[in-house]
Design a protein around this motif. Structure first.
Motif, PDB file in Angstrom:
ATOM      1  N   ALA A  63      28.109 -46.854 112.535  1.00  0.00           N
ATOM      2  CA  ALA A  63      28.690 -47.466 111.345  1.00  0.00           C
ATOM      3  C   ALA A  63      28.324 -48.938 111.247  1.00  0.00           C
ATOM      4  CB  ALA A  63      30.216 -47.305 111.387  1.00  0.00           C
ATOM      5  N   ARG A  64      28.723 -49.543 110.156  1.00  0.00           N
ATOM      6  CA  ARG A  64      28.637 -50.982 109.934  1.00  0.00           C
ATOM      7  C   ARG A  64      29.990 -51.449 109.392  1.00  0.00           C
ATOM      8  NH1 ARG A  64      28.215 -54.541 106.113  1.00  0.00           N
ATOM      9  NH2 ARG A  64      25.946 -54.771 105.969  1.00  0.00           N
ATOM     10  N   LYS A  65      30.259 -52.746 109.517  1.00  0.00           N
ATOM     11  CA  LYS A  65      31.518 -53.288 109.022  1.00  0.00           C
ATOM     12  C   LYS A  65      31.506 -53.375 107.506  1.00  0.00           C
ATOM     13  CE  LYS A  65      32.079 -56.231 113.115  1.00  0.00           C
ATOM     14  NZ  LYS A  65      32.141 -57.620 113.639  1.00  0.00           N
ATOM     15  N   GLN A  66      32.633 -53.069 106.866  1.00  0.00           N
ATOM     16  CA  GLN A  66      32.787 -53.439 105.462  1.00  0.00           C
ATOM     17  C   GLN A  66      32.856 -54.952 105.413  1.00  0.00           C
ATOM     18  OE1 GLN A  66      36.285 -51.990 103.358  1.00  0.00           O
ATOM     19  NE2 GLN A  66      35.977 -53.481 101.712  1.00  0.00           N
ATOM     20  N   SER A  67      31.991 -55.568 104.633  1.00  0.00           N
ATOM     21  CA  SER A  67      31.916 -57.030 104.618  1.00  0.00           C
ATOM     22  C   SER A  67      31.988 -57.619 103.211  1.00  0.00           C
ATOM     23  CB  SER A  67      30.626 -57.496 105.297  1.00  0.00           C
ATOM     24  OG  SER A  67      29.492 -56.955 104.653  1.00  0.00           O
ATOM     25  N   ALA A  68      32.262 -56.804 102.215  1.00  0.00           N
ATOM     26  CA  ALA A  68      32.409 -57.298 100.841  1.00  0.00           C
ATOM     27  C   ALA A  68      33.612 -56.623 100.202  1.00  0.00           C
ATOM     28  CB  ALA A  68      31.156 -57.018 100.020  1.00  0.00           C
ATOM     29  N   THR A  69      34.313 -57.357  99.349  1.00  0.00           N
ATOM     30  CA  THR A  69      35.474 -56.790  98.682  1.00  0.00           C
ATOM     31  C   THR A  69      35.073 -55.577  97.850  1.00  0.00           C
ATOM     32  OG1 THR A  69      36.328 -59.045  98.485  1.00  0.00           O
ATOM     33  CG2 THR A  69      37.430 -57.327  97.200  1.00  0.00           C
ATOM     34  N   LEU A  70      34.045 -55.746  97.035  1.00  0.00           N
ATOM     35  CA  LEU A  70      33.525 -54.654  96.214  1.00  0.00           C
ATOM     36  C   LEU A  70      32.132 -54.298  96.716  1.00  0.00           C
ATOM     37  CD1 LEU A  70      34.497 -55.963  92.651  1.00  0.00           C
ATOM     38  CD2 LEU A  70      35.918 -54.744  94.311  1.00  0.00           C
ATOM     39  N   PHE A  71      31.859 -53.025  96.876  1.00  0.00           N
ATOM     40  CA  PHE A  71      30.562 -52.588  97.395  1.00  0.00           C
ATOM     41  C   PHE A  71      30.298 -51.151  96.968  1.00  0.00           C
ATOM     42  CE2 PHE A  71      33.567 -51.097 100.575  1.00  0.00           C
ATOM     43  CZ  PHE A  71      33.129 -49.799 100.783  1.00  0.00           C
TER      44      PHE A  71
ATOM     45  N   TYR B 259      28.761 -40.856  98.617  1.00  0.00           N
ATOM     46  CA  TYR B 259      29.102 -42.177  98.098  1.00  0.00           C
ATOM     47  C   TYR B 259      30.488 -42.622  98.557  1.00  0.00           C
ATOM     48  CZ  TYR B 259      25.689 -41.020  94.311  1.00  0.00           C
ATOM     49  OH  TYR B 259      24.585 -40.642  93.567  1.00  0.00           O
ATOM     50  N   ILE B 260      30.610 -43.897  98.929  1.00  0.00           N
ATOM     51  CA  ILE B 260      31.902 -44.587  99.018  1.00  0.00           C
ATOM     52  C   ILE B 260      31.739 -45.908  98.277  1.00  0.00           C
ATOM     53  CG2 ILE B 260      33.714 -45.550 100.465  1.00  0.00           C
ATOM     54  CD1 ILE B 260      32.749 -43.832 102.761  1.00  0.00           C
ATOM     55  N   SER B 261      32.650 -46.166  97.344  1.00  0.00           N
ATOM     56  CA  SER B 261      32.631 -47.430  96.605  1.00  0.00           C
ATOM     57  C   SER B 261      34.004 -48.068  96.667  1.00  0.00           C
ATOM     58  CB  SER B 261      32.242 -47.210  95.144  1.00  0.00           C
ATOM     59  OG  SER B 261      30.934 -46.697  95.033  1.00  0.00           O
ATOM     60  N   ALA B 262      34.042 -49.386  96.839  1.00  0.00           N
ATOM     61  CA  ALA B 262      35.284 -50.134  96.698  1.00  0.00           C
ATOM     62  C   ALA B 262      35.333 -50.675  95.288  1.00  0.00           C
ATOM     63  CB  ALA B 262      35.355 -51.265  97.711  1.00  0.00           C
ATOM     64  N   ILE B 263      36.315 -50.226  94.515  1.00  0.00           N
ATOM     65  CA  ILE B 263      36.420 -50.652  93.121  1.00  0.00           C
ATOM     66  C   ILE B 263      37.440 -51.775  92.945  1.00  0.00           C
ATOM     67  CG2 ILE B 263      35.607 -48.462  92.227  1.00  0.00           C
ATOM     68  CD1 ILE B 263      38.540 -47.744  91.659  1.00  0.00           C
ATOM     69  N   SER B 264      38.169 -52.083  94.002  1.00  0.00           N
ATOM     70  CA  SER B 264      39.067 -53.232  94.042  1.00  0.00           C
ATOM     71  C   SER B 264      39.269 -53.573  95.512  1.00  0.00           C
ATOM     72  CB  SER B 264      40.412 -52.922  93.364  1.00  0.00           C
ATOM     73  OG  SER B 264      41.200 -52.084  94.191  1.00  0.00           O
ATOM     74  N   ASP B 265      40.108 -54.571  95.776  1.00  0.00           N
ATOM     75  CA  ASP B 265      40.339 -54.931  97.176  1.00  0.00           C
ATOM     76  C   ASP B 265      41.249 -53.944  97.897  1.00  0.00           C
ATOM     77  OD1 ASP B 265      42.556 -55.648  95.721  1.00  0.00           O
ATOM     78  OD2 ASP B 265      42.912 -57.522  96.803  1.00  0.00           O
TER      79      ASP B 265
ATOM     80  N   VAL C 187      28.795 -55.924  96.037  1.00  0.00           N
ATOM     81  CA  VAL C 187      28.887 -56.177  94.600  1.00  0.00           C
ATOM     82  C   VAL C 187      29.541 -57.526  94.338  1.00  0.00           C
ATOM     83  CG1 VAL C 187      29.899 -55.395  92.424  1.00  0.00           C
ATOM     84  CG2 VAL C 187      28.958 -53.720  94.056  1.00  0.00           C
ATOM     85  N   ALA C 188      30.650 -57.812  95.003  1.00  0.00           N
ATOM     86  CA  ALA C 188      31.353 -59.087  94.798  1.00  0.00           C
ATOM     87  C   ALA C 188      32.272 -59.362  95.975  1.00  0.00           C
ATOM     88  CB  ALA C 188      32.151 -59.069  93.503  1.00  0.00           C
ATOM     89  N   GLN C 189      32.497 -60.654  96.201  1.00  0.00           N
ATOM     90  CA  GLN C 189      33.396 -61.118  97.250  1.00  0.00           C
ATOM     91  C   GLN C 189      34.557 -61.819  96.581  1.00  0.00           C
ATOM     92  OE1 GLN C 189      33.966 -60.252 100.450  1.00  0.00           O
ATOM     93  NE2 GLN C 189      32.051 -61.116 101.227  1.00  0.00           N
ATOM     94  N   GLN C 190      35.777 -61.365  96.852  1.00  0.00           N
ATOM     95  CA  GLN C 190      36.949 -61.997  96.262  1.00  0.00           C
ATOM     96  C   GLN C 190      37.377 -63.161  97.145  1.00  0.00           C
ATOM     97  OE1 GLN C 190      40.072 -59.271  95.295  1.00  0.00           O
ATOM     98  NE2 GLN C 190      41.264 -60.784  94.160  1.00  0.00           N
ATOM     99  N   ILE C 191      37.530 -64.364  96.548  1.00  0.00           N
ATOM    100  CA  ILE C 191      37.909 -65.537  97.328  1.00  0.00           C
ATOM    101  C   ILE C 191      39.219 -66.152  96.842  1.00  0.00           C
ATOM    102  CG2 ILE C 191      35.526 -66.043  97.951  1.00  0.00           C
ATOM    103  CD1 ILE C 191      35.602 -68.326  95.871  1.00  0.00           C
ATOM    104  N   ASP C 192      39.799 -65.584  95.782  1.00  0.00           N
ATOM    105  CA  ASP C 192      41.123 -65.984  95.323  1.00  0.00           C
ATOM    106  C   ASP C 192      41.642 -64.852  94.448  1.00  0.00           C
ATOM    107  OD1 ASP C 192      43.428 -67.454  94.916  1.00  0.00           O
ATOM    108  OD2 ASP C 192      42.354 -69.327  94.568  1.00  0.00           O
TER     109      ASP C 192
ATOM    110  N   ASP D 295      42.067 -64.387  91.369  1.00  0.00           N
ATOM    111  CA  ASP D 295      41.293 -64.070  90.162  1.00  0.00           C
ATOM    112  C   ASP D 295      39.857 -64.573  90.250  1.00  0.00           C
ATOM    113  OD1 ASP D 295      43.549 -62.906  88.810  1.00  0.00           O
ATOM    114  OD2 ASP D 295      44.294 -64.951  88.524  1.00  0.00           O
ATOM    115  N   THR D 296      39.375 -64.816  91.448  1.00  0.00           N
ATOM    116  CA  THR D 296      38.041 -65.397  91.598  1.00  0.00           C
ATOM    117  C   THR D 296      37.166 -64.522  92.475  1.00  0.00           C
ATOM    118  OG1 THR D 296      39.002 -67.613  91.419  1.00  0.00           O
ATOM    119  CG2 THR D 296      36.740 -67.454  92.238  1.00  0.00           C
ATOM    120  N   TYR D 297      36.021 -64.119  91.911  1.00  0.00           N
ATOM    121  CA  TYR D 297      35.023 -63.334  92.646  1.00  0.00           C
ATOM    122  C   TYR D 297      33.707 -64.107  92.634  1.00  0.00           C
ATOM    123  CZ  TYR D 297      38.087 -59.225  92.342  1.00  0.00           C
ATOM    124  OH  TYR D 297      39.132 -58.337  92.457  1.00  0.00           O
ATOM    125  N   ILE D 298      32.943 -63.977  93.694  1.00  0.00           N
ATOM    126  CA  ILE D 298      31.604 -64.561  93.704  1.00  0.00           C
ATOM    127  C   ILE D 298      30.603 -63.471  94.052  1.00  0.00           C
ATOM    128  CG2 ILE D 298      32.343 -66.892  94.294  1.00  0.00           C
ATOM    129  CD1 ILE D 298      31.585 -66.288  97.195  1.00  0.00           C
TER     130      ILE D 298
END
Length: 578
Positions: free
Chosen positions: A408-416, A498-504, A568-573, A575-578
């Motif tokens: 395996a690998r670590k989940q490293s992004a909020t959305l992926f 498939y596995i997708s994270a659609i939110s945190d 896909v995106a990293q949540q840092i607050d 309401d804030t994604y990068i």
């Protein structure tokens, strides 16, 4: 135009003289996203002005990851201190889900990089815990870019039976400071240690742990975490003119915490401090994202913050946020090796002659007999031979028969989005292969192809099966098992999983024919609550592939190809994604 030219000339001149790092820059947390708890970092001027960090690895193998950076923003996994079973043979037979390598400290002295750590197991062989046994181990290397150079573990006498060791040199002698502030002089070549002496009582906060020594301006400082590693987590500090004390606590403790706030980053603590080439101070700590949410699948991650530590004064640490700033070194990705850059996607096709990616990990033990890259019969694939147990099977001490066929690998992004193509032609009932969102052997969610009896007819037929193991968190509502026959026109071609994270907090599992992804079939949507806490309150979620005969007689191998992990995106607050 003349002003602009002059400014550019000044910037170039400062860079030439090594002063460009004094310009304030913005960076984002976490710097080591995904499960990277209990960070410890050191800056090594002698090794080309490079920062090195490590984090806890618990039951994962290889263990004690070593990350390197020149600029504190771009981090590369360059090695693991523990890769060979001979280095730490106890881990393979550790009967728990939360034992293994805890809270290491990384320090450099006289040309050698040392990693000192606590290895934990439980005396009663109870997979859910019992009486704790803590052994202190030291690994060392003179080449942190090469797994093979890390030494076998030397055990240090642990008279205090404590965890979280720190390593410190003073007047040519080596010292170990442990949780609850027990100090011993140690011999790093023999493992001998003096009787542990308690040198500080902390400030009275719960669970004093993760201590680190610093010697500055004639003072010895002890900085440590208190309050437990959850919502009351904090960092406190004390100092003394003598190594052995007495230590006086800073009147404005804690010096770092987000407790009693509504900040998105919480549980901040277990910190370490270090300087860069220009003398600027920095710190790292663990933190979790999500504010007060009880669903935190990635759990404890590593965050960075700037610090100010004037001569004779106490350090001032910037509070942890998603957006931060500081006098960062110039951007530089000149890091040796071919390890994974933190935050990069996985584009893995398992070509002939390649090795398993360095950031791929196993649970408890790596059994290379179960994995073959690009076999002649199936080039550009990973062949996984089935383990006798499935992901829930407890290995205990019968390791030879019960290694997990799981990587395996670590989940490293909020959305992926995570996808793998599976070629699998099972012959025997309950032969199974698939993908898993995994926290431990008692908390995971699996989507696989499994051979089951035909409905209303004789014989066996491949089925799509989604099922959840949640016995590690018994009060959690378990999603329903889903079983569907594989559509006839999908076989015998590869099937994409498939596995997708659609939110945190929410994941979606699905399938399709690999060559016709437009026929995607959503199987279910599930909460990340299953892979939060329970038996693994300090670790985070993994994504990987497995093969098993579920305790039967099957020996059919599975072939995985086109491994893709796409952040896909990293949540840092909030309401804030990068």
């Amino acid at each position: 135009m003349g002003t602009l030219t002059g400014l550019l000339f000044l910037i170039a001149a400062l860079a030439t003289h090594g002063l460009a790092q004094y310009f304030n820059k913005t960076f984002h947390n976490p710097i080591l996203p995904g499960w990277n708890s209990d960070p410890s970092c050191t800056f090594i001027h002698e090794w080309d002005d490079t920062f090195f960090c490590t984090t806890s690895s618990f039951m994962s193998v290889p263990g004690a990851p070593i990350y390197a950076s020149k600029d504190l923003v771009n981090w590369r996994l360059v090695s693991h201190a523990f890769t060979r079973e001979e280095q730490l043979p106890e881990l393979a037979t550790n009967p728990t889900q939360l034992g293994g390598i805890w809270a290491s400290t990384l320090r450099f002295n006289e040309g050698t990089l040392y990693l000192i750590t606590a290895y934990l197991s439980w005396a009663d062989d109870n997979p859910r815990g019992g009486q704790t046994i803590s052994k202190i181990k030291i690994f060392r290397t003179t080449d942190p870019y090469n797994d093979a150079t890390w030494s076998n573990a030397l055990e240090i006498e642990n008279h205090a039976n404590m965890i979280d060791p720190d390593l410190f040199w003073d007047t040519g002698k080596a010292y170990m400071l442990q949780a609850e502030d027990y100090l011993s002089e140690i011999d790093i070549n023999t493992g001998k240690a003096t009787e542990a002496v308690k040198v500080w009582n902390g400030t009275g906060g719960f669970s004093p742990e993760g201590p680190h020594f610093y010697h500055k301006d004639g003072y010895y400082y002890i900085m440590q975490a208190e309050g437990g590693t959850e919502s009351n987590h904090s960092e406190v500090i004390a100092r003394s003119k003598s190594l052995a004390g007495p230590y006086t606590a800073f009147k404005s403790n804690p010096i770092l915490t987000n407790r009693a706030t509504n900040q998105y980053f919480q549980d901040v603590g277990h910190a370490d401090l270090f300087q860069d080439a220009s003398g600027n101070w920095w710190g790292v700590a663990l933190a979790v994202r999500g504010g007060s949410s009880d669903i935190i699948p990635m759990n404890r991650e590593t965050v960075l913050f700037a610090a100010t530590w004037d001569k004779g004064e106490w350090p001032i640490l910037e509070p942890v946020r998603g957006n931060m700033s500081g006098r960062l070194p110039p951007r530089n990705r000149d890091i040796a090796g071919n390890g994974h850059w933190v935050g990069d996607p996985d584009i893995v096709d398992f070509p002939h002659g390649s090795s398993m990616p360095q950031h791929f990990i196993y649970w408890r033990r790596r059994d290379d007999t179960l994995f073959t890259i690009s076999p002649k019969s199936r080039p550009n694939s990973l062949q996984v031979s089935p383990s006798n147990i499935n992901l829930t099977g407890f290995t205990g001490y019968d390791v030879a028969k019960n290694s997990l066929a799981f990587v395996a690998r670590k989940q490293s992004a909020t959305l992926f989005n995570y996808t793998v193509d599976l070629s699998f032609n099972p012959k025997v009932r309950e032969e199974e292969a698939g993908i898993s969102l995994f926290l431990n052997q008692f908390q995971h969610m699996d989507l696989g192809i499994v051979n089951l009896a035909r409905s209303g007819a004789k014989g066996l037929l491949p089925h799509i099966r989604f099922r959840v193991e949640a016995s590690g968190k018994p009060d959690t509502k378990v999603p329903e098992t889903v079983i569907l026959p594989v559509p006839k026109d999908w076989l015998p071609q590869p099937i994409r999983l498939y596995i997708s994270a659609i939110s945190d907090t929410q994941y979606v599992f699905g399938v399709s024919p690999a060559n016709r992804p437009d026929e995607y079939m959503r199987i279910t949507s599930v909460s990340g609550e299953i892979v939060t806490g329970g038996l693994s309150p300090f670790t985070g979620s993994l994504l990987g592939v497995y093969a098993t005969n579920n305790g039967g007689e099957g020996r059919t191998a599975a072939f995985f190809s086109r491994w893709r992990y796409l952040p896909v995106a990293q949540q840092i607050d909030y309401d804030t994604y990068i």
